[in-house]
Design a protein around this motif. Structure first.
Motif, PDB file in Angstrom:
ATOM      1  N   PHE A 196       0.841  -1.198   0.000  1.00 53.50           N
ATOM      2  CA  PHE A 196       0.000   0.000   0.000  1.00 53.50           C
ATOM      3  C   PHE A 196       0.879   1.252   0.000  1.00 53.50           C
ATOM      4  O   PHE A 196       0.624   2.214  -0.725  1.00 53.50           O
ATOM      5  CB  PHE A 196      -0.915  -0.033   1.231  1.00 53.50           C
ATOM      6  CG  PHE A 196      -1.958   1.049   1.243  1.00 53.50           C
ATOM      7  CD1 PHE A 196      -3.087   0.954   0.448  1.00 53.50           C
ATOM      8  CD2 PHE A 196      -1.801   2.162   2.050  1.00 53.50           C
ATOM      9  CE1 PHE A 196      -4.045   1.950   0.459  1.00 53.50           C
ATOM     10  CE2 PHE A 196      -2.754   3.164   2.072  1.00 53.50           C
ATOM     11  CZ  PHE A 196      -3.873   3.062   1.266  1.00 53.50           C
ATOM     12  N   LEU A 197       1.931   1.216   0.801  1.00 60.30           N
ATOM     13  CA  LEU A 197       2.828   2.374   0.902  1.00 60.30           C
ATOM     14  C   LEU A 197       3.599   2.580  -0.399  1.00 60.30           C
ATOM     15  O   LEU A 197       3.748   3.705  -0.879  1.00 60.30           O
ATOM     16  CB  LEU A 197       3.804   2.156   2.067  1.00 60.30           C
ATOM     17  CG  LEU A 197       4.820   3.258   2.331  1.00 60.30           C
ATOM     18  CD1 LEU A 197       4.134   4.537   2.774  1.00 60.30           C
ATOM     19  CD2 LEU A 197       5.816   2.838   3.396  1.00 60.30           C
ATOM     20  N   GLY A 200       1.065   3.695  -2.997  1.00 57.44           N
ATOM     21  CA  GLY A 200       0.245   4.842  -2.629  1.00 57.44           C
ATOM     22  C   GLY A 200      -1.226   4.550  -2.864  1.00 57.44           C
ATOM     23  O   GLY A 200      -2.001   5.431  -3.237  1.00 57.44           O
ATOM     24  N   ARG A 211       5.747   7.778  -7.003  1.00 59.76           N
ATOM     25  CA  ARG A 211       6.604   7.287  -5.916  1.00 59.76           C
ATOM     26  C   ARG A 211       7.871   6.633  -6.460  1.00 59.76           C
ATOM     27  O   ARG A 211       8.965   6.861  -5.961  1.00 59.76           O
ATOM     28  CB  ARG A 211       5.820   6.297  -5.050  1.00 59.76           C
ATOM     29  CG  ARG A 211       4.968   7.052  -4.077  1.00 59.76           C
ATOM     30  CD  ARG A 211       4.012   6.232  -3.290  1.00 59.76           C
ATOM     31  NE  ARG A 211       3.095   7.186  -2.666  1.00 59.76           N
ATOM     32  CZ  ARG A 211       2.637   7.107  -1.440  1.00 59.76           C
ATOM     33  NH1 ARG A 211       2.954   6.088  -0.708  1.00 59.76           N
ATOM     34  NH2 ARG A 211       1.845   8.032  -0.961  1.00 59.76           N
TER      35      ARG A 211
ATOM     36  N   SER B  54       2.181  10.657   6.310  1.00 64.01           N
ATOM     37  CA  SER B  54       1.641  11.439   5.185  1.00 64.01           C
ATOM     38  C   SER B  54       1.711  10.662   3.879  1.00 64.01           C
ATOM     39  O   SER B  54       1.012  10.985   2.924  1.00 64.01           O
ATOM     40  CB  SER B  54       2.406  12.747   5.046  1.00 64.01           C
ATOM     41  OG  SER B  54       3.710  12.488   4.559  1.00 64.01           O
ATOM     42  N   LEU B  55       2.544   9.629   3.839  1.00 64.55           N
ATOM     43  CA  LEU B  55       2.655   8.843   2.605  1.00 64.55           C
ATOM     44  C   LEU B  55       1.580   7.766   2.494  1.00 64.55           C
ATOM     45  O   LEU B  55       1.482   7.085   1.481  1.00 64.55           O
ATOM     46  CB  LEU B  55       4.048   8.207   2.522  1.00 64.55           C
ATOM     47  CG  LEU B  55       5.188   9.202   2.291  1.00 64.55           C
ATOM     48  CD1 LEU B  55       6.541   8.521   2.406  1.00 64.55           C
ATOM     49  CD2 LEU B  55       5.062   9.865   0.935  1.00 64.55           C
ATOM     50  N   PHE B  56       0.793   7.580   3.555  1.00 63.59           N
ATOM     51  CA  PHE B  56      -0.352   6.659   3.476  1.00 63.59           C
ATOM     52  C   PHE B  56      -1.580   7.488   3.102  1.00 63.59           C
ATOM     53  O   PHE B  56      -2.062   8.262   3.934  1.00 63.59           O
ATOM     54  CB  PHE B  56      -0.590   5.957   4.816  1.00 63.59           C
ATOM     55  CG  PHE B  56       0.416   4.881   5.124  1.00 63.59           C
ATOM     56  CD1 PHE B  56       0.206   3.571   4.728  1.00 63.59           C
ATOM     57  CD2 PHE B  56       1.598   5.183   5.790  1.00 63.59           C
ATOM     58  CE1 PHE B  56       1.141   2.583   5.004  1.00 63.59           C
ATOM     59  CE2 PHE B  56       2.544   4.212   6.062  1.00 63.59           C
ATOM     60  CZ  PHE B  56       2.311   2.907   5.674  1.00 63.59           C
ATOM     61  N   PRO B  57      -2.082   7.373   1.868  1.00 63.64           N
ATOM     62  CA  PRO B  57      -3.178   8.253   1.451  1.00 63.64           C
ATOM     63  C   PRO B  57      -4.455   8.028   2.268  1.00 63.64           C
ATOM     64  O   PRO B  57      -4.770   6.891   2.632  1.00 63.64           O
ATOM     65  CB  PRO B  57      -3.388   7.895  -0.010  1.00 63.64           C
ATOM     66  CG  PRO B  57      -2.607   6.672  -0.267  1.00 63.64           C
ATOM     67  CD  PRO B  57      -1.632   6.473   0.819  1.00 63.64           C
ATOM     68  N   LEU B  60      -8.560   7.659  -1.705  1.00 61.70           N
ATOM     69  CA  LEU B  60      -8.057   6.977  -2.895  1.00 61.70           C
ATOM     70  C   LEU B  60      -8.966   7.278  -4.082  1.00 61.70           C
ATOM     71  O   LEU B  60     -10.180   7.131  -3.976  1.00 61.70           O
ATOM     72  CB  LEU B  60      -8.002   5.463  -2.662  1.00 61.70           C
ATOM     73  CG  LEU B  60      -6.982   4.990  -1.619  1.00 61.70           C
ATOM     74  CD1 LEU B  60      -7.145   3.500  -1.371  1.00 61.70           C
ATOM     75  CD2 LEU B  60      -5.562   5.287  -2.087  1.00 61.70           C
TER      76      LEU B  60
END
Lengths: 444, 188
Positions: A196-197, A200, A211, B54-57, B60
């Motif tokens: 997921f990371l 994104g 990314r 902050s990088l985990f949205p 979506l």
């Protein structure tokens, strides 16, 4: 106009530009190392064995030159490439077919990337087979640490390649990233979070492209640059290449000549003697030469040779670009680039059935086996019990058994790569290279 | 840590000059050193975790997991591949079911292959006559027509997804977020 005066001014300008790498004598050569920004990387004197092409093949230098080529071409490509799902493929096509010399830039970047993976790997093989990861005769050596930095650099090189071939946003890119991130998600507990990371989100889309772009153009190159500096600094602190230790050890057997009292200090700022001098208990006049110009000349030869090979290969080997990324159609077969095909083979053959319980090959072949290999590589210098006499010697007799184990692992990786590259056809079935593949429908 | 040693040297110097250092070597300065370093470490951790978070949205912009696939009568008998969503919808007269086309090994799209000759296989102790299979192009996993994996590296069967009928216009709804058993059938 006085032509003699002009000529002498010209000579003076030339001398001022070049004196550090064409010094008039030993004194000026030593002085140049202290006073020149670039030359201060090097020791004032360098031993003859470490200059040998046959000992190190200069693979570390070649890797560094390749990284330089990649940085330069990459910076220009950044001006031309658009990291957007809608425009990435088109911008790469423009680079290939519209931009002046764009095909050369992109080709050079790609060839240098492929060569860098190969050369960094071969560099590791060289260091292992010469036991150059072990401490030898010098004081304060930490070669095992430098070996671990090197293993990290190899991993960073793989990651740079992986993030790089996603960017054209073609079919290869899309399906490689599908497979790659699914391998990451096979990790226990945190796998899904990591995927997921990385992406994104849950699907491979704009977030993922951006990314990977930032990782490829900023984070990973900066990491490599930092590790490279550390790597080189440690080489100096560890007394240069391991073959110098071997020379120092073998020297002791000779009739003892008095060790010179002269020491080199680092610009007069560092107290005590540098590690290089500590280890070089050798007769300097017999076994060492001035770094400038002897080391710098070979460095320039290695640089020129690398650039020449890269340029010729760029002209000779076309740079492929597959169809634009299409999430609806998986290519058949869907192959990663050659340096990941051993992993693709591993994830295919390592799914294990234990009664009703099945362990995914992605976990075993994609995470556990590579993880164990990396851990083993990092631990190996601490397990190696060979004597200091084996340090800096190619295929030393007393290290025969461990060299054999290492070469078997290397051979397994190479064989899996060859099978994956040349012997896998549609549905990942096995075909001999001379066998024709059956026609299979591309779409449903 | 070398820097810590540097601090300690200084504080030892202070202690030896007879400042308020008790016998343990603890001084006000060393306490301040430690508190300062702890505060620095804490703030770096705090800011660092904010950066990572902050990088985990939070939002979506991805295709919906539950979507209308069309009216049931528009589906022909047998299999229909919805390529955008990577699912196969099967119609057997009035019953429908839906099998994912995402390989359970590493996520490639499996292809449906119609067999030249039907073959009899045993799935879950039952003898079944197979006319089609799913093959994965990436690593060669194979599945029977109900999604049961039987060859290659795939660790589990293909997922079955829930089907519903939309109450407003009677469309077939595919729900990719809900997995169902292999006995699931929607009768229309």
């Amino acid at each position: 106009m006085d032509t003699t005066k002009t000529r002498s001014t010209g000579k003076e300008v030339w001398r001022r530009l070049t004196w550090t790498w064409s010094p008039a004598g030993s004194r000026e050569a030593g002085d140049s190392v202290v006073r020149n920004f670039i030359l201060h990387w090097f020791p004032a004197k360098v031993s003859l064995p470490s200059l040998s092409y046959g000992y190190s093949f200069w693979l570390g230098t070649v890797s560094a030159v390749l990284f330089l080529i990649l940085s330069l071409t990459g910076m220009i490509l950044m001006f031309l490439y658009v990291p957007s799902v809608e425009r990435a493929y088109q911008s790469v096509k423009d680079i290939e077919f519209v931009v002046s010399f764009g095909w050369f830039l992109r080709g050079l970047h790609r060839i240098a990337a492929h060569l860098m993976v190969a050369v960094v790997f071969l560099h590791m093989v060289r260091v292992f087979l010469t036991a150059a990861y072990r401490n030898g005769a010098g004081a304060n050596q930490a070669r095992p640490l430098n070996w671990i930095i090197g293993v990290t650099l190899l991993l960073a090189t793989f990651l740079l390649s992986f993030t790089g071939y996603l960017l054209p946003w073609d079919q290869l890119a899309f399906w490689a990233i599908t497979v790659g991130t699914n391998i990451a998600s096979a990790a226990p507990l945190v796998g899904e979070k990591i995927r997921f990371l990385l992406l994104g989100g849950n699907t491979i889309d704009q977030n993922a492209l951006l990314r990977f772009y930032v990782l490829h153009c900023f984070f990973l190159p900066v990491l490599v640059l930092f590790l490279f500096c550390w790597h080189m600094w440690r080489v100096r602190k560890d007394g240069g290449l391991a073959c110098v230790d071997h020379l120092a050890l073998s020297q002791k057997k000779e009739p003892a000549a008095p060790v010179k009292a002269k020491t080199y200090s680092l610009l007069g700022l560092a107290r005590g003697r540098t590690v290089h001098v500590e280890t070089a208990l050798v007769d300097e006049d017999r076994y060492t030469v001035d770094s400038s110009p002897n080391l710098t000349r070979r460095l320039l030869v290695a640089t020129l040779a690398t650039m020449l090979v890269c340029s010729l290969l760029t002209i000779a080997v076309p740079t492929p670009l597959e169809e634009a990324a299409n999430p609806k159609v998986t290519p058949n077969p869907a192959k990663a680039p050659w340096y990941f095909l051993w992993l693709q083979e591993l994830v295919t053959i390592t799914t294990v059935q234990l009664g009703d319980f099945t362990i995914n090959g992605a976990l075993i072949g994609g995470i556990l086996v590579p993880g164990i290999l990396v851990a083993l590589a990092c631990a190996w210098p601490f397990l190696d019990r060979s004597s200091p006499a084996a340090v800096g010697v190619w295929l030393a007799r007393e290290r025969r058994r461990q060299n054999l184990v290492f070469l078997i692992i290397v051979a397994a990786v190479v064989i899996l790569t060859i099978v994956g590259t040349f012997m896998r056809g549609p549905y990942w079935k096995f075909f001999w290279p001379w066998q024709a593949w059956p026609d299979v429908p591309v779409h449903f | 840590m070398k820097s810590m040693r540097l601090f300690r040297k200084r504080e030892e110097g202070v202690a030896s000059r007879g400042a308020q250092g008790p016998a343990t070597g603890q001084t006000r300065r060393s306490w301040l050193d430690r508190t300062g370093l702890a505060a620095l470490a804490l703030s770096i951790t705090g800011i660092g975790s904010a950066f990572v978070r902050s990088l985990f949205p939070n939002v979506l912009y991805e295709p919906a997991q539950r979507f209308k696939a069309g009216l049931p009568e528009q589906f022909s008998e047998g299999a229909t591949f919805l390529e955008d969503q990577r699912v196969y919808v099967f119609r057997e007269q009035k019953t429908f079911y839906c099998i994912s086309a995402v390989c359970t090994h590493l996520g490639c799209t499996v292809k449906m292959v119609n067999l030249n000759q039907p073959k009899t296989v045993t799935i879950g102790g039952r003898q079944v006559q197979e006319r089609r299979e799913f093959h994965c192009p990436c690593h060669g996993s194979r599945y029977y027509s109900d999604g049961t994996n039987y060859s290659g590296p795939a660790p589990t069967p293909l997922a079955w997804h829930k089907l519903e009928i939309a109450p407003d216009d009677g469309s077939l709804i595919v729900d990719l977020s809900t997995k169902v058993g292999r006995d699931f059938r929607l009768t229309v």
